[in-house]
Design a protein around this motif. Structure first.
Motif, mmCIF file in Angstrom:
data_model
loop_
_atom_site.group_PDB
_atom_site.id
_atom_site.type_symbol
_atom_site.label_atom_id
_atom_site.label_comp_id
_atom_site.label_asym_id
_atom_site.label_seq_id
_atom_site.Cartn_x
_atom_site.Cartn_y
_atom_site.Cartn_z
ATOM 1 N N MET A 1 -14.199 -55.194 20.028
ATOM 2 C CA MET A 1 -14.893 -53.925 20.276
ATOM 3 C C MET A 1 -14.178 -52.788 19.549
ATOM 4 S SD MET A 1 -15.554 -51.850 23.859
ATOM 5 C CE MET A 1 -16.708 -53.043 24.526
ATOM 6 N N ILE A 2 -14.981 -51.887 19.012
ATOM 7 C CA ILE A 2 -14.458 -50.686 18.368
ATOM 8 C C ILE A 2 -14.819 -49.496 19.256
ATOM 9 C CG2 ILE A 2 -14.684 -49.131 16.391
ATOM 10 C CD1 ILE A 2 -15.373 -51.658 14.716
ATOM 11 N N THR A 3 -13.830 -48.680 19.583
ATOM 12 C CA THR A 3 -14.060 -47.485 20.392
ATOM 13 C C THR A 3 -13.631 -46.260 19.601
ATOM 14 O OG1 THR A 3 -13.690 -48.699 22.458
ATOM 15 C CG2 THR A 3 -13.503 -46.304 22.548
ATOM 16 N N VAL A 4 -14.522 -45.290 19.515
ATOM 17 C CA VAL A 4 -14.250 -44.061 18.772
ATOM 18 C C VAL A 4 -14.264 -42.883 19.738
ATOM 19 C CG1 VAL A 4 -14.881 -42.635 16.794
ATOM 20 C CG2 VAL A 4 -15.446 -45.072 16.781
ATOM 21 N N HIS A 5 -13.218 -42.065 19.675
ATOM 22 C CA HIS A 5 -13.114 -40.860 20.501
ATOM 23 C C HIS A 5 -13.262 -39.641 19.588
ATOM 24 C CE1 HIS A 5 -11.471 -43.366 23.784
ATOM 25 N NE2 HIS A 5 -10.803 -43.981 22.816
ATOM 26 N N THR A 29 -16.960 -40.487 23.835
ATOM 27 C CA THR A 29 -16.462 -41.831 23.516
ATOM 28 C C THR A 29 -17.625 -42.739 23.165
ATOM 29 O OG1 THR A 29 -14.592 -41.536 25.022
ATOM 30 C CG2 THR A 29 -15.120 -43.782 24.365
ATOM 31 N N PHE A 30 -17.458 -43.503 22.091
ATOM 32 C CA PHE A 30 -18.518 -44.380 21.584
ATOM 33 C C PHE A 30 -17.950 -45.794 21.441
ATOM 34 C CE2 PHE A 30 -19.087 -40.077 20.156
ATOM 35 C CZ PHE A 30 -20.445 -39.824 20.223
ATOM 36 N N HIS A 31 -18.609 -46.769 22.067
ATOM 37 C CA HIS A 31 -18.182 -48.161 22.004
ATOM 38 C C HIS A 31 -19.154 -48.959 21.123
ATOM 39 C CE1 HIS A 31 -15.439 -47.375 25.365
ATOM 40 N NE2 HIS A 31 -16.447 -46.777 25.975
ATOM 41 N N PHE A 32 -18.603 -49.764 20.225
ATOM 42 C CA PHE A 32 -19.401 -50.606 19.330
ATOM 43 C C PHE A 32 -18.931 -52.056 19.471
ATOM 44 C CE2 PHE A 32 -19.179 -46.395 17.603
ATOM 45 C CZ PHE A 32 -20.371 -46.148 16.941
ATOM 46 N N GLU A 33 -19.871 -52.965 19.651
ATOM 47 C CA GLU A 33 -19.517 -54.383 19.649
ATOM 48 C C GLU A 33 -20.659 -55.184 19.032
ATOM 49 O OE1 GLU A 33 -18.749 -55.776 23.559
ATOM 50 O OE2 GLU A 33 -20.535 -54.885 24.432
ATOM 51 N N PRO A 34 -20.354 -56.333 18.433
ATOM 52 C CA PRO A 34 -21.388 -57.133 17.775
ATOM 53 C C PRO A 34 -22.503 -57.522 18.743
ATOM 54 C CG PRO A 34 -19.219 -57.900 17.154
ATOM 55 C CD PRO A 34 -19.006 -56.915 18.263
ATOM 56 N N SER A 35 -23.716 -57.605 18.196
ATOM 57 C CA SER A 35 -24.892 -57.957 18.997
ATOM 58 C C SER A 35 -25.909 -58.628 18.088
ATOM 59 C CB SER A 35 -25.476 -56.689 19.631
ATOM 60 O OG SER A 35 -26.681 -56.964 20.307
ATOM 61 N N LYS A 283 -5.593 -32.955 17.840
ATOM 62 C CA LYS A 283 -5.927 -33.954 16.837
ATOM 63 C C LYS A 283 -7.450 -34.175 16.826
ATOM 64 C CE LYS A 283 -5.330 -38.053 19.820
ATOM 65 N NZ LYS A 283 -4.623 -39.349 19.942
ATOM 66 N N GLY A 284 -7.900 -34.772 15.752
ATOM 67 C CA GLY A 284 -9.317 -35.039 15.623
ATOM 68 C C GLY A 284 -9.675 -36.428 16.117
ATOM 69 N N ALA A 285 -10.837 -36.906 15.702
ATOM 70 C CA ALA A 285 -11.357 -38.187 16.153
ATOM 71 C C ALA A 285 -10.401 -39.330 15.831
ATOM 72 C CB ALA A 285 -12.709 -38.439 15.511
ATOM 73 N N TRP A 286 -10.378 -40.331 16.703
ATOM 74 C CA TRP A 286 -9.527 -41.487 16.470
ATOM 75 C C TRP A 286 -10.209 -42.752 16.989
ATOM 76 C CZ3 TRP A 286 -7.075 -43.787 20.928
ATOM 77 C CH2 TRP A 286 -7.242 -43.048 22.102
ATOM 78 N N VAL A 287 -9.710 -43.901 16.496
ATOM 79 C CA VAL A 287 -10.355 -45.198 16.716
ATOM 80 C C VAL A 287 -9.407 -46.150 17.430
ATOM 81 C CG1 VAL A 287 -11.434 -47.188 15.605
ATOM 82 C CG2 VAL A 287 -11.770 -44.894 14.657
ATOM 83 N N GLU A 288 -9.982 -46.883 18.377
ATOM 84 C CA GLU A 288 -9.275 -47.993 19.034
ATOM 85 C C GLU A 288 -9.967 -49.288 18.644
ATOM 86 O OE1 GLU A 288 -7.695 -47.430 23.347
ATOM 87 O OE2 GLU A 288 -9.583 -46.321 23.193
#
Length: 290
Positions: A1-5, A29-35, A283-288
């Motif tokens: 999963m990719i999470t963007v703040h 917060t935005f969560h992305f996962e394969p589908s 700080k600006g946007a960051w990714v987990e």
């Protein structure tokens, strides 16, 4: 999963029309996962399709990277209100770009990300602070965004959000087509002092510099609450401006007592206005990546 703040933003900052924006520590917060197919949750049903701005930004970035658009499940967790001048659309644009960059491990630099975001938004004043944090000054140079980060002193803020929206296109229609030369000179002086006061923490100059000639005298007519709140801020010597196109108004100070007095007054006299304490996002946007 990719999470963007991604942080909310306040564009214009009174005297920096279309050229100055500030990141606020109010995060989406935005969560992305394969589908197997595109699926979108966490937003109104009318935005849960391929025309969603996050999806469009992801697709535009795929084209930039020469990659095929994947299917994914996007879950949006955000209470940043729409059409209130807090950069809700910019958070979507930046989230889509950063998610695509992470998905394909492209490792784009921030200026590439800003270029794509500006292409989508049309100008960099909102997306730049989303990406870099702090306050950011920007301009377009032969079709390319140029920017400088403005480090901010330890300011606290109060976002005052009326229960009615302002449509950006309508807010632009009421602006004048020209400006007297002397007002243009005054605008430059106020803007330069504003930026310096923002950096060094000179509250007196920051408040005095909040005198705009380009947009606030016209846009305030769309915000019935502007004049009474502006009067209170002047009495308290607080810097205050229309955030973006409105209807949100933002006051800034390092004195929490004055901001609390403003908050109590607004909540008492205007119960339809939501008051939220904020800070400048460092700080600006960051990714987990999980």
């Amino acid at each position: 999963m990719i999470t963007v703040h991604v942080p909310a933003t306040s564009a214009n900052c009174c005297v920096g029309f279309d050229s100055l924006g500030m990141a606020i520590d109010w995060w989406a917060t935005f969560h992305f996962e394969p589908s197997d197919t595109l699926k979108i949750t966490g937003c109104p049903e009318e935005y849960a399709d391929k025309n969603n701005l996050v999806v469009q930004a992801f697709q535009t970035t795929c084209q930039y990277l020469d990659q095929e658009m994947p299917a994914f499940h996007l879950d949006i967790d955000s209470d940043i209100p729409f059409s209130r001048g807090l950069g809700s659309s910019s958070t979507c644009v930046v989230a889509g770009i950063l998610a695509c960059d992470a998905w394909f491990e492209a490792q784009m630099n921030k200026m590439e990300i800003l270029k794509i975001a500006t292409q989508i938004e049309g100008h960099p004043d909102n997306v730049a602070p989303c990406i870099f944090g702090q306050a950011v000054t920007s301009f377009m140079d032969q079709g390319q965004p140029r920017m400088m980060i403005v480090p901010c002193a330890s300011y606290h803020g109060l976002a005052m959000i009326p229960d009615y929206p302002i449509v950006t296109n309508e807010a632009r229609k009421i602006l004048p087509q020209s400006l007297p030369y002397q007002e243009a000179v005054s605008q430059v002086g106020h803007a330069l002092c504003f930026i310096q006061a923002l950096q060094v923490g000179n509250e007196m100059i920051l408040a005095r510099a909040c005198q705009d000639f380009l947009h606030e005298p016209y846009r305030k007519k769309l915000i019935p609450d502007y004049d009474p709140i502006h009067s209170i801020c002047q009495e308290l010597d607080l810097a205050m401006w229309i955030s973006g196109s409105g209807s949100t108004m933002l006051a800034l100070s390092m004195d929490l007592q004055r901001l609390e007095k403003l908050k109590q007054t607004v909540e008492k006299e205007s119960p339809h206005i939501l008051c939220r304490r904020v800070r400048v996002a460092s700080k600006g946007a960051w990714v987990e990546n999980e």
